[in-house]
Design a protein around this motif. Structure first.
Motif: not given
Length: 75
Positions: A5-8, A48-49, A61-63
């Protein structure tokens, strides 16, 4: 290890471990998030989500909260 989740956008890494409730872990494993599998962040939604990822050559796609369950090893 970092959480996916912290990846760009454009960052890639390999799955190190999947955490979370059993149902979430099972779902992620069935989608291919197994240890050592390469994952790349393709796009992010405007806020971002969700996150669009590429794993095993397909897009999904993932939340962001689901991505937080995936611990990654950077390449």
């Amino acid at each position: 290890m970092e959480r996916l989740s912290g990846y760009r956008v454009g960052q890639r890494g390999r799955v190190g471990r999947v955490e979370g409730e059993e149902a979430v872990q099972r779902r992620l494993l069935e989608m291919g998030f197994i240890r050592g599998e390469e994952v790349r962040v393709e796009k992010l939604a405007p806020l971002g989500d969700p996150m669009e990822l590429v794993i095993k050559g397909y897009h999904l796609s993932l939340r962001r909260d689901e991505c937080a369950c995936i611990l990654m090893e950077k390449e």
